[in-house]
Design a protein around this motif. Structure first.
Motif, PDB file in Angstrom:
ATOM      1  N   HIS A   7       0.824  -1.208   0.000  1.00 18.73           N
ATOM      2  CA  HIS A   7       0.000   0.000   0.000  1.00 18.73           C
ATOM      3  C   HIS A   7       0.861   1.263   0.000  1.00 18.73           C
ATOM      4  CE1 HIS A   7      -3.396  -2.518   0.373  1.00 18.73           C
ATOM      5  NE2 HIS A   7      -3.376  -2.700   1.674  1.00 18.73           N
ATOM      6  N   HIS A   8       2.031   1.199   0.645  1.00 20.07           N
ATOM      7  CA  HIS A   8       2.879   2.382   0.767  1.00 20.07           C
ATOM      8  C   HIS A   8       3.589   2.723  -0.542  1.00 20.07           C
ATOM      9  CE1 HIS A   8       2.054   2.318   5.004  1.00 20.07           C
ATOM     10  NE2 HIS A   8       2.644   1.151   5.189  1.00 20.07           N
ATOM     11  N   ASP A   9       3.506   1.832  -1.533  1.00 23.85           N
ATOM     12  CA  ASP A   9       4.191   2.078  -2.805  1.00 23.85           C
ATOM     13  C   ASP A   9       3.344   2.861  -3.798  1.00 23.85           C
ATOM     14  OD1 ASP A   9       6.457   0.786  -1.991  1.00 23.85           O
ATOM     15  OD2 ASP A   9       5.941  -1.139  -2.901  1.00 23.85           O
ATOM     16  N   ALA A  10       2.064   3.182  -3.440  1.00 28.49           N
ATOM     17  CA  ALA A  10       1.171   3.823  -4.408  1.00 28.49           C
ATOM     18  C   ALA A  10       1.730   5.153  -4.903  1.00 28.49           C
ATOM     19  CB  ALA A  10      -0.218   4.029  -3.782  1.00 28.49           C
ATOM     20  N   GLY A  11       2.175   6.004  -3.967  1.00 31.31           N
ATOM     21  CA  GLY A  11       2.705   7.301  -4.368  1.00 31.31           C
ATOM     22  C   GLY A  11       3.984   7.183  -5.174  1.00 31.31           C
ATOM     23  N   ALA A  12       4.877   6.290  -4.738  1.00 32.35           N
ATOM     24  CA  ALA A  12       6.138   6.111  -5.451  1.00 32.35           C
ATOM     25  C   ALA A  12       5.892   5.584  -6.865  1.00 32.35           C
ATOM     26  CB  ALA A  12       7.044   5.151  -4.675  1.00 32.35           C
ATOM     27  N   TYR A  13       4.920   4.683  -7.000  1.00 36.48           N
ATOM     28  CA  TYR A  13       4.594   4.153  -8.336  1.00 36.48           C
ATOM     29  C   TYR A  13       4.049   5.253  -9.231  1.00 36.48           C
ATOM     30  CZ  TYR A  13       2.219   1.445 -11.955  1.00 36.48           C
ATOM     31  OH  TYR A  13       1.778   0.960 -13.168  1.00 36.48           O
ATOM     32  N   ALA A  14       3.114   6.086  -8.700  1.00 40.47           N
ATOM     33  CA  ALA A  14       2.522   7.159  -9.496  1.00 40.47           C
ATOM     34  C   ALA A  14       3.571   8.172  -9.933  1.00 40.47           C
ATOM     35  CB  ALA A  14       1.419   7.858  -8.695  1.00 40.47           C
ATOM     36  N   LEU A  15       4.569   8.418  -9.079  1.00 39.70           N
ATOM     37  CA  LEU A  15       5.616   9.382  -9.411  1.00 39.70           C
ATOM     38  C   LEU A  15       6.739   8.769 -10.262  1.00 39.70           C
ATOM     39  CD1 LEU A  15       5.893  11.153  -5.942  1.00 39.70           C
ATOM     40  CD2 LEU A  15       4.940  12.115  -8.027  1.00 39.70           C
ATOM     41  N   GLY A  16       6.676   7.448 -10.497  1.00 36.09           N
ATOM     42  CA  GLY A  16       7.648   6.805 -11.369  1.00 36.09           C
ATOM     43  C   GLY A  16       9.016   6.608 -10.761  1.00 36.09           C
ATOM     44  N   VAL A  17       9.097   6.459  -9.414  1.00 37.63           N
ATOM     45  CA  VAL A  17      10.409   6.322  -8.782  1.00 37.63           C
ATOM     46  C   VAL A  17      10.691   4.894  -8.310  1.00 37.63           C
ATOM     47  CG1 VAL A  17      10.447   8.732  -8.073  1.00 37.63           C
ATOM     48  CG2 VAL A  17       9.488   7.034  -6.518  1.00 37.63           C
ATOM     49  N   LEU A  18       9.770   3.946  -8.540  1.00 31.77           N
ATOM     50  CA  LEU A  18      10.047   2.549  -8.209  1.00 31.77           C
ATOM     51  C   LEU A  18      10.976   1.952  -9.266  1.00 31.77           C
ATOM     52  CD1 LEU A  18       6.565   1.115  -7.125  1.00 31.77           C
ATOM     53  CD2 LEU A  18       8.468   1.754  -5.658  1.00 31.77           C
ATOM     54  N   ASP A  19      11.829   1.034  -8.839  1.00 33.19           N
ATOM     55  CA  ASP A  19      12.640   0.350  -9.843  1.00 33.19           C
ATOM     56  C   ASP A  19      11.761  -0.637 -10.606  1.00 33.19           C
ATOM     57  OD1 ASP A  19      12.425  -2.065  -8.370  1.00 33.19           O
ATOM     58  OD2 ASP A  19      14.182  -1.544  -7.180  1.00 33.19           O
ATOM     59  N   GLU A  20      12.320  -1.240 -11.655  1.00 33.44           N
ATOM     60  CA  GLU A  20      11.523  -2.066 -12.565  1.00 33.44           C
ATOM     61  C   GLU A  20      10.896  -3.264 -11.850  1.00 33.44           C
ATOM     62  OE1 GLU A  20      12.095  -4.464 -16.815  1.00 33.44           O
ATOM     63  OE2 GLU A  20      13.695  -3.204 -16.002  1.00 33.44           O
ATOM     64  N   VAL A  21      11.643  -3.906 -10.951  1.00 30.19           N
ATOM     65  CA  VAL A  21      11.132  -5.089 -10.259  1.00 30.19           C
ATOM     66  C   VAL A  21       9.998  -4.721  -9.323  1.00 30.19           C
ATOM     67  CG1 VAL A  21      11.707  -6.928  -8.629  1.00 30.19           C
ATOM     68  CG2 VAL A  21      13.316  -6.314 -10.446  1.00 30.19           C
ATOM     69  N   ASP A  22      10.195  -3.659  -8.497  1.00 27.96           N
ATOM     70  CA  ASP A  22       9.150  -3.247  -7.560  1.00 27.96           C
ATOM     71  C   ASP A  22       7.919  -2.740  -8.297  1.00 27.96           C
ATOM     72  OD1 ASP A  22      10.478  -3.968  -5.292  1.00 27.96           O
ATOM     73  OD2 ASP A  22      11.366  -1.993  -4.948  1.00 27.96           O
ATOM     74  N   ALA A  23       8.115  -2.041  -9.420  1.00 26.35           N
ATOM     75  CA  ALA A  23       6.978  -1.554 -10.201  1.00 26.35           C
ATOM     76  C   ALA A  23       6.162  -2.725 -10.738  1.00 26.35           C
ATOM     77  CB  ALA A  23       7.462  -0.667 -11.345  1.00 26.35           C
ATOM     78  N   PHE A  24       6.848  -3.781 -11.207  1.00 26.03           N
ATOM     79  CA  PHE A  24       6.156  -4.959 -11.726  1.00 26.03           C
ATOM     80  C   PHE A  24       5.348  -5.630 -10.618  1.00 26.03           C
ATOM     81  CE2 PHE A  24       6.035  -9.532 -12.620  1.00 26.03           C
ATOM     82  CZ  PHE A  24       5.421  -9.526 -13.869  1.00 26.03           C
TER      83      PHE A  24
END
Length: 218
Positions: A7-24
């Motif tokens: 749940h805490h990754d929602a903002g990071a995903y929207a801003l495009g700062v997750l790495d490829e593995v975490d984004a997947f």
């Protein structure tokens, strides 16, 4: 990673700062979590503002300037802590804080010449479904900020707000879950790249395709 941590990754995903593995991994989680889907939609307006800033960044700002981990933590923390507050005020304050942290005086250059426009508001009730809705639209440089109030006592069900452009195109603005037999008003917010005068109508649909109420743009 546990689902609660995702749940805490929602903002990071929207801003495009997750790495490829975490984004997947987050995208897999997103398919099964309406709460995170709604949060990603809420980050749409400030994300678009940051993209506009990046395109207009003057040369005095280093091209690789970006929000650091601590700044991102503060950003996500503020959104989580004030999730029930008026979302437009919170999200634009967060977006502004990121821009100020990156460029400072450049913000004055980018905001100069902006103008405020009156909000457009439409209301409708569907006699068949019994759903009442009110949409308030504020024109922005990047498109429109859309605030929705809806009363729907026929839950539980997942719903979404769709804007239909005058060119026939459709955009999903936001989505939410209607609680079980709860007719109290629900307020959600999202954004679209269409300006108010480019929108023909607004539709609230359930995720299984049922059309619950239609609001015609003025």
């Amino acid at each position: 990673m546990r689902s609660q941590e995702r749940h805490h990754d929602a903002g990071a995903y929207a801003l495009g700062v997750l790495d490829e593995v975490d984004a997947f991994r987050f995208e897999d989680h997103l398919m099964e979590c309406p709460q995170c889907a709604a949060q990603v939609t809420e980050f749409g307006p400030p994300t678009r503002q940051l993209m506009l800033y990046r395109e207009a960044t003057p040369r005095v700002v280093h091209p690789f300037a970006g929000p650091g981990p601590r700044l991102l933590d503060r950003l996500l923390g503020e959104v989580a802590a004030r999730h029930r507050a008026r979302r437009r005020r919170v999200l634009y304050a967060v977006a502004a804080s990121v821009v100020v942290a990156l460029a400072g005086p450049a913000l004055v250059m980018l905001s100069a010449g902006g103008d405020e426009r009156e909000a457009v508001q439409v209301t409708a009730t569907d006699e068949r479904s019994g759903v009442w809705a009110q949409v308030t639209v504020e024109d922005e440089a990047w498109g429109s900020n859309v605030r929705l109030q809806v009363k729907d006592g026929a839950g539980p069900r997942d719903c979404r707000l769709i804007v239909i452009g005058r060119d026939g195109s459709e955009r999903t603005v936001t989505n939410w879950m209607v609680p079980h037999h709860d007719a109290r008003p629900t307020e959600v917010q999202g954004g679209t790249d269409l300006h108010a005068d480019q929108i023909l109508r607004y539709e609230i649909r359930s995720t299984d395709g049922e059309q619950l109420v239609t609001l015609k743009a003025p």
